[in-house]
Design a protein around this motif. Sequence first.
Motif, PDB file in Angstrom:
ATOM      1  N   GLY A  90       9.204  -9.731  17.036  1.00  0.00           N
ATOM      2  CA  GLY A  90       8.793  -8.345  16.894  1.00  0.00           C
ATOM      3  C   GLY A  90       9.690  -7.644  15.894  1.00  0.00           C
ATOM      4  O   GLY A  90      10.916  -7.826  15.925  1.00  0.00           O
ATOM      5  N   ILE A  91       9.107  -6.869  14.997  1.00  0.00           N
ATOM      6  CA  ILE A  91       9.881  -6.230  13.929  1.00  0.00           C
ATOM      7  C   ILE A  91       9.659  -4.718  13.982  1.00  0.00           C
ATOM      8  O   ILE A  91       8.516  -4.242  13.911  1.00  0.00           O
ATOM      9  CB  ILE A  91       9.487  -6.763  12.542  1.00  0.00           C
ATOM     10  CG1 ILE A  91       9.631  -8.290  12.497  1.00  0.00           C
ATOM     11  CG2 ILE A  91      10.340  -6.121  11.456  1.00  0.00           C
ATOM     12  CD1 ILE A  91       9.215  -8.898  11.181  1.00  0.00           C
ATOM     13  N   GLN A  92      10.767  -3.986  14.102  1.00  0.00           N
ATOM     14  CA  GLN A  92      10.724  -2.537  14.011  1.00  0.00           C
ATOM     15  C   GLN A  92      10.943  -2.132  12.552  1.00  0.00           C
ATOM     16  O   GLN A  92      11.830  -2.652  11.880  1.00  0.00           O
ATOM     17  CB  GLN A  92      11.802  -1.915  14.896  1.00  0.00           C
ATOM     18  CG  GLN A  92      11.620  -2.203  16.380  1.00  0.00           C
ATOM     19  CD  GLN A  92      12.818  -1.753  17.183  1.00  0.00           C
ATOM     20  OE1 GLN A  92      13.764  -2.498  17.387  1.00  0.00           O
ATOM     21  NE2 GLN A  92      12.772  -0.497  17.652  1.00  0.00           N
ATOM     22  N   HIS A  93      10.150  -1.192  12.073  1.00  0.00           N
ATOM     23  CA  HIS A  93      10.241  -0.703  10.691  1.00  0.00           C
ATOM     24  C   HIS A  93      10.048  -1.851   9.697  1.00  0.00           C
ATOM     25  O   HIS A  93      10.743  -1.930   8.677  1.00  0.00           O
ATOM     26  CB  HIS A  93      11.578  -0.008  10.430  1.00  0.00           C
ATOM     27  CG  HIS A  93      11.892   1.088  11.403  1.00  0.00           C
ATOM     28  ND1 HIS A  93      11.126   2.218  11.517  1.00  0.00           N
ATOM     29  CD2 HIS A  93      12.887   1.214  12.330  1.00  0.00           C
ATOM     30  CE1 HIS A  93      11.625   3.005  12.453  1.00  0.00           C
ATOM     31  NE2 HIS A  93      12.688   2.413  12.962  1.00  0.00           N
ATOM     32  N   LYS A  94       9.116  -2.739  10.004  1.00  0.00           N
ATOM     33  CA  LYS A  94       8.840  -3.845   9.086  1.00  0.00           C
ATOM     34  C   LYS A  94       8.463  -3.304   7.704  1.00  0.00           C
ATOM     35  O   LYS A  94       7.786  -2.280   7.576  1.00  0.00           O
ATOM     36  CB  LYS A  94       7.697  -4.706   9.625  1.00  0.00           C
ATOM     37  CG  LYS A  94       7.328  -5.860   8.703  1.00  0.00           C
ATOM     38  CD  LYS A  94       6.152  -6.661   9.226  1.00  0.00           C
ATOM     39  CE  LYS A  94       5.758  -7.757   8.236  1.00  0.00           C
ATOM     40  NZ  LYS A  94       4.608  -8.558   8.712  1.00  0.00           N
ATOM     41  N   ILE A  95       8.898  -4.007   6.671  1.00  0.00           N
ATOM     42  CA  ILE A  95       8.570  -3.620   5.301  1.00  0.00           C
ATOM     43  C   ILE A  95       7.242  -4.268   4.944  1.00  0.00           C
ATOM     44  O   ILE A  95       7.159  -5.477   4.719  1.00  0.00           O
ATOM     45  CB  ILE A  95       9.675  -4.026   4.327  1.00  0.00           C
ATOM     46  CG1 ILE A  95      10.994  -3.351   4.731  1.00  0.00           C
ATOM     47  CG2 ILE A  95       9.308  -3.653   2.893  1.00  0.00           C
ATOM     48  CD1 ILE A  95      12.185  -3.780   3.904  1.00  0.00           C
ATOM     49  N   ALA A  96       6.180  -3.459   4.913  1.00  0.00           N
ATOM     50  CA  ALA A  96       4.837  -3.925   4.580  1.00  0.00           C
ATOM     51  C   ALA A  96       4.400  -3.254   3.278  1.00  0.00           C
ATOM     52  O   ALA A  96       5.239  -2.793   2.502  1.00  0.00           O
ATOM     53  CB  ALA A  96       3.873  -3.618   5.727  1.00  0.00           C
ATOM     54  N   THR A  97       3.107  -3.175   3.033  1.00  0.00           N
ATOM     55  CA  THR A  97       2.623  -2.594   1.780  1.00  0.00           C
ATOM     56  C   THR A  97       1.533  -1.570   2.051  1.00  0.00           C
ATOM     57  O   THR A  97       0.820  -1.636   3.050  1.00  0.00           O
ATOM     58  CB  THR A  97       2.048  -3.669   0.835  1.00  0.00           C
ATOM     59  OG1 THR A  97       0.946  -4.321   1.474  1.00  0.00           O
ATOM     60  CG2 THR A  97       3.104  -4.683   0.457  1.00  0.00           C
ATOM     61  N   THR A  98       1.417  -0.637   1.145  1.00  0.00           N
ATOM     62  CA  THR A  98       0.289   0.275   1.121  1.00  0.00           C
ATOM     63  C   THR A  98      -0.430   0.092  -0.203  1.00  0.00           C
ATOM     64  O   THR A  98       0.208  -0.005  -1.260  1.00  0.00           O
ATOM     65  CB  THR A  98       0.743   1.741   1.300  1.00  0.00           C
ATOM     66  OG1 THR A  98      -0.386   2.595   1.193  1.00  0.00           O
ATOM     67  CG2 THR A  98       1.777   2.129   0.254  1.00  0.00           C
ATOM     68  N   ASP A  99      -1.747  -0.012  -0.151  1.00  0.00           N
ATOM     69  CA  ASP A  99      -2.569  -0.252  -1.334  1.00  0.00           C
ATOM     70  C   ASP A  99      -3.373   0.995  -1.657  1.00  0.00           C
ATOM     71  O   ASP A  99      -4.036   1.563  -0.771  1.00  0.00           O
ATOM     72  CB  ASP A  99      -3.522  -1.420  -1.095  1.00  0.00           C
ATOM     73  CG  ASP A  99      -2.804  -2.749  -1.014  1.00  0.00           C
ATOM     74  OD1 ASP A  99      -3.109  -3.603  -1.836  1.00  0.00           O
ATOM     75  OD2 ASP A  99      -1.945  -2.922  -0.126  1.00  0.00           O
ATOM     76  N   SER A 100      -3.312   1.381  -2.916  1.00  0.00           N
ATOM     77  CA  SER A 100      -4.126   2.495  -3.402  1.00  0.00           C
ATOM     78  C   SER A 100      -5.044   1.966  -4.486  1.00  0.00           C
ATOM     79  O   SER A 100      -4.560   1.434  -5.504  1.00  0.00           O
ATOM     80  CB  SER A 100      -3.245   3.618  -3.942  1.00  0.00           C
ATOM     81  OG  SER A 100      -2.405   4.122  -2.915  1.00  0.00           O
ATOM     82  N   LEU A 101      -6.340   2.090  -4.276  1.00  0.00           N
ATOM     83  CA  LEU A 101      -7.330   1.538  -5.190  1.00  0.00           C
ATOM     84  C   LEU A 101      -7.992   2.681  -5.943  1.00  0.00           C
ATOM     85  O   LEU A 101      -8.537   3.612  -5.331  1.00  0.00           O
ATOM     86  CB  LEU A 101      -8.366   0.725  -4.425  1.00  0.00           C
ATOM     87  CG  LEU A 101      -7.781  -0.363  -3.503  1.00  0.00           C
ATOM     88  CD1 LEU A 101      -8.880  -0.983  -2.664  1.00  0.00           C
ATOM     89  CD2 LEU A 101      -7.065  -1.412  -4.309  1.00  0.00           C
ATOM     90  N   THR A 102      -7.931   2.606  -7.273  1.00  0.00           N
ATOM     91  CA  THR A 102      -8.477   3.676  -8.093  1.00  0.00           C
ATOM     92  C   THR A 102      -9.913   3.364  -8.490  1.00  0.00           C
ATOM     93  O   THR A 102     -10.393   2.236  -8.351  1.00  0.00           O
ATOM     94  CB  THR A 102      -7.630   3.868  -9.360  1.00  0.00           C
ATOM     95  OG1 THR A 102      -7.719   2.683 -10.164  1.00  0.00           O
ATOM     96  CG2 THR A 102      -6.176   4.125  -9.001  1.00  0.00           C
ATOM     97  N   ALA A 103     -10.579   4.393  -9.037  1.00  0.00           N
ATOM     98  CA  ALA A 103     -11.988   4.241  -9.413  1.00  0.00           C
ATOM     99  C   ALA A 103     -12.177   3.238 -10.540  1.00  0.00           C
ATOM    100  O   ALA A 103     -13.226   2.593 -10.650  1.00  0.00           O
ATOM    101  CB  ALA A 103     -12.565   5.605  -9.809  1.00  0.00           C
ATOM    102  N   ASN A 104     -11.162   3.096 -11.413  1.00  0.00           N
ATOM    103  CA  ASN A 104     -11.294   2.163 -12.540  1.00  0.00           C
ATOM    104  C   ASN A 104     -10.795   0.759 -12.196  1.00  0.00           C
ATOM    105  O   ASN A 104     -10.637  -0.078 -13.080  1.00  0.00           O
ATOM    106  CB  ASN A 104     -10.561   2.697 -13.765  1.00  0.00           C
ATOM    107  CG  ASN A 104      -9.063   2.805 -13.522  1.00  0.00           C
ATOM    108  OD1 ASN A 104      -8.593   2.575 -12.411  1.00  0.00           O
ATOM    109  ND2 ASN A 104      -8.320   3.169 -14.551  1.00  0.00           N
ATOM    110  N   GLY A 105     -10.540   0.489 -10.885  1.00  0.00           N
ATOM    111  CA  GLY A 105     -10.218  -0.860 -10.454  1.00  0.00           C
ATOM    112  C   GLY A 105      -8.751  -1.196 -10.396  1.00  0.00           C
ATOM    113  O   GLY A 105      -8.400  -2.334 -10.090  1.00  0.00           O
ATOM    114  N   GLU A 106      -7.863  -0.253 -10.658  1.00  0.00           N
ATOM    115  CA  GLU A 106      -6.438  -0.544 -10.556  1.00  0.00           C
ATOM    116  C   GLU A 106      -6.009  -0.521  -9.095  1.00  0.00           C
ATOM    117  O   GLU A 106      -6.504   0.271  -8.291  1.00  0.00           O
ATOM    118  CB  GLU A 106      -5.634   0.486 -11.344  1.00  0.00           C
ATOM    119  CG  GLU A 106      -5.771   0.339 -12.852  1.00  0.00           C
ATOM    120  CD  GLU A 106      -4.942   1.372 -13.593  1.00  0.00           C
ATOM    121  OE1 GLU A 106      -4.668   2.436 -13.001  1.00  0.00           O
ATOM    122  OE2 GLU A 106      -4.588   1.127 -14.749  1.00  0.00           O
TER     123      GLU A 106
END
Length: 888
Positions: free
Chosen positions: A669-685
């Motif tokens: 079990g991991i507290q404050h695990k370092i994960a990712t957030t993804d932001s997807l733009t309209a032009n595919g980035e």
Amino acid sequence: MRLYFLFLCLIGCPLGLLAQQRYAIKGAVTDTAGTAVESATITILKAADSSLVSFTLTTASGKFRIPHLPAGNYRLLITHVNYKAVSRPLRITGEIPEDDIGNIRMSTFSRTLADVIITAEAPPVTLNGDTVQYNAGSFKVPPNSSVEQLLKKLPGIEVAKDGSVTTQGKKVEKILVDGKEFFGKDTRIATQNLAADMLDKVQVYDKKSEQAMMTGMDDGNGEKTINLQLKKDKRKGLFGQIAAGAGTDQRYTGKAGVHSFKESRQLSLLGWTNNVNQRGFSEPYAAQKDPRASAGYTTTTAVGTNYNKDLSDKSSISLNYFGGRDRILNNTDRRRKYILQDSTYEYNEHATTDTTADVHRFNIVFEHAIDSFQSFKINPSLNYEHQQGRSNVNYAQSDIKGTNTSGGTNNTSLTGDNFDFNNSMVYRKKLRAPGHSFLVLINNAVTSNNANRLLSSIRSNATDSLRQSGKDRITNYSHTAKVFYTFPVWKRTLLQWNAAATISGNRTNSNTFDFNKNTGQYDIVNDRQTNLYSNNIQQWQAGAKWLSRIGKNINYAIGADLLFTGMQGNTHISGAPQSLDRRYTNLLPNLFFKYAITRSQQLTATYTTSTQLPDVSQLQPVPDLRHLPEIRIGNPSLQQAYQHVFQLHYLETMGYSGRSLFAGLVFSGIQHKIATTDSLTANGERYIRPVNVKGTFSLNGHVQLSFPVQWLQSKIRVGGNAGYNQDQSFVNGIENRTRTLYAAPTVYIDLAPTSKIDITLGAAYGFNYARYTAPKITNTTFSTQQYDLQVDWALFAGLHLNTSLYYVINRQQERSFNTNIPLWHAAISHSLLKNKRGELRLTIRDILKSNVVIYRNITPAYIEDNSAQALSRYGLLTFTYKLGRVLQ
């Protein structure tokens, strides 16, 4: 169709031999006074190679019976702890269904312990204290097999496709030869370059920590280790193999391994070169960064030497050097489906990569006993790698209707040098007061990575095209000192105090330049991607541990450490400084419990805690554009992660019965695990940024049961892995929890219908189910099946046939990735020269020309299917010459 028919004919003959007539023997065992001997072990060994055929124990009246024996020549071995072993030839003619061999007398011991030791007649698997010991002779492998091929036959040991070895749920960190260092921590050099026929025993154990070796009390901080114990006739002399081969499509291989052993000295010289994907050592730094490097076409050249010497009764030294070059060419197709609430789109990619790495490693271990109370050990190591690579990636993105929304081409090249120096020192001192000891551990590490990069990215919209060059200079250092003081509290109980200090730091200088059309040079500074980052970390740790032994069967240790961490960090972007200071205080409890239920059963439980600081790439807010349309950027607000790990392991071996059971359960079990957030733009980035998340954990279990079936003349291995994982991420600001359930059962049957034929049948099934908490996202399920068949057949006149068929079925993946892959390999060899020192082998790999690597990745943000090019059909003619000379 003809090939399948030929294969079925090939294996049909040996399988038919399983139905041959079986016979039984019976008898009785008494001592010289005529008293029945109870619980004597009656073992039937093949006369040709002393491999185990069957066994039983005598009853209270001293009688025994062993059924299901084919006609042939055997050796009857009778052993008992209180009597001298009896060995005699045994021939089953088949003239009568059950042969009474009469009464056999055993005499009591009148010799020294050294005389009692019996070689090559040990049970297949035994549990000696904390060590699981395998008798190598009980597990048959084809002639000239490597240690890796032998390890694949041993119950409880798993060898992955990349050559890494795991046992009892843990990765094997080190392999020793007769208890001595062999090329440091690169386990693959030993497993893939040493011959299996040199081994007498394979011993698996947790090498105790320096603290445990000083106190004699296990603290659970061991390092999973395999010791390869050589046969007695291989410990004094010159031994090895030299091989060379050539084949179709300009395939070639060359390999040499020479070992000179004499009393307290070991010297090994290794060298190999080939273009048939036989790396023979752990992947270089560049390959580890790219999972696609496990496929493709690999060309390798490497040399190495290992030297061990007992300089005196008090001093020993171990030196090893390894140097090699790896070149990997690969083509990969990737299809990724992004998981969104309001829409969906696909990303398709075709990548071509060419990576070359030159590796040099040097390692020394020197140990000296100053006197009977003091000793020290010094272990410096130096690693250097030069790497260069280039890649071409064509990609396209489309919406749910299949309409292309963006696309482009990325061309990148990279040249870099990695330097790594590490030195560890250990000082041990036993004080005059009984049970008091003092231990000092010092470690110093410095790494330096320099890289030059070029990027050319052409987007479907020409205005988005990009040409850049960059230079990255990264330096890391770490200096640690630990002190342990242990003293007795009362009988069988010790208290250990410890203190530690660590000073570490990093300096990263990243410079990026845009292409100047006017000058034709890369001379425009890109302020957004140019950054100077540095940090200094100080950690102070103090703690105590209570170690105790209850009776002869129970050991436990319980302790806790208090850790203070201070990090001072600064980053400069466009000349503007930004502070990244952090302060942390953590309590790190730990627990270890071991219960030896019987001599053949053991239960172990551990609980550990640890912290993980974010690294440089995760902290500095500098966009990385090397993998467009993916753009990675750091997060200066990241906090450290705190991990809890609980492990439970059970071992059981039943000696001559050949039955063994290995089972384990691991919770993390991991507290404050370092994960990712993804932001997807309209032009595919796709912008990827690390964040801290909560509520992530995993529960994983493994089990393997191995047992013989005498009437089938077989051994069965049943096992598998299963687990449940919960992870968290954010896509366009919306939280998504991924709950994954997986199961991977396996079953293997090793058959020996005659002394000349060995057959292995296997089946493995992998199931994966992922459930998402975000609404409007479809849950996913996929599975894989693999069926194995291996036949090893000693024919006649020195001819030997080896063939294998692997059939892989992929289900519920993307349509073009639902591929069934039949892999058929075959080899025929002939022994030559005096004492069969020579061997001529013809090998055909991938007869059906169907080899391809397919795998799936599931993340909270997307599902990805991959297909990578693999080495396909080729033939190879190889000659091998064995070296062997025993020194008197």
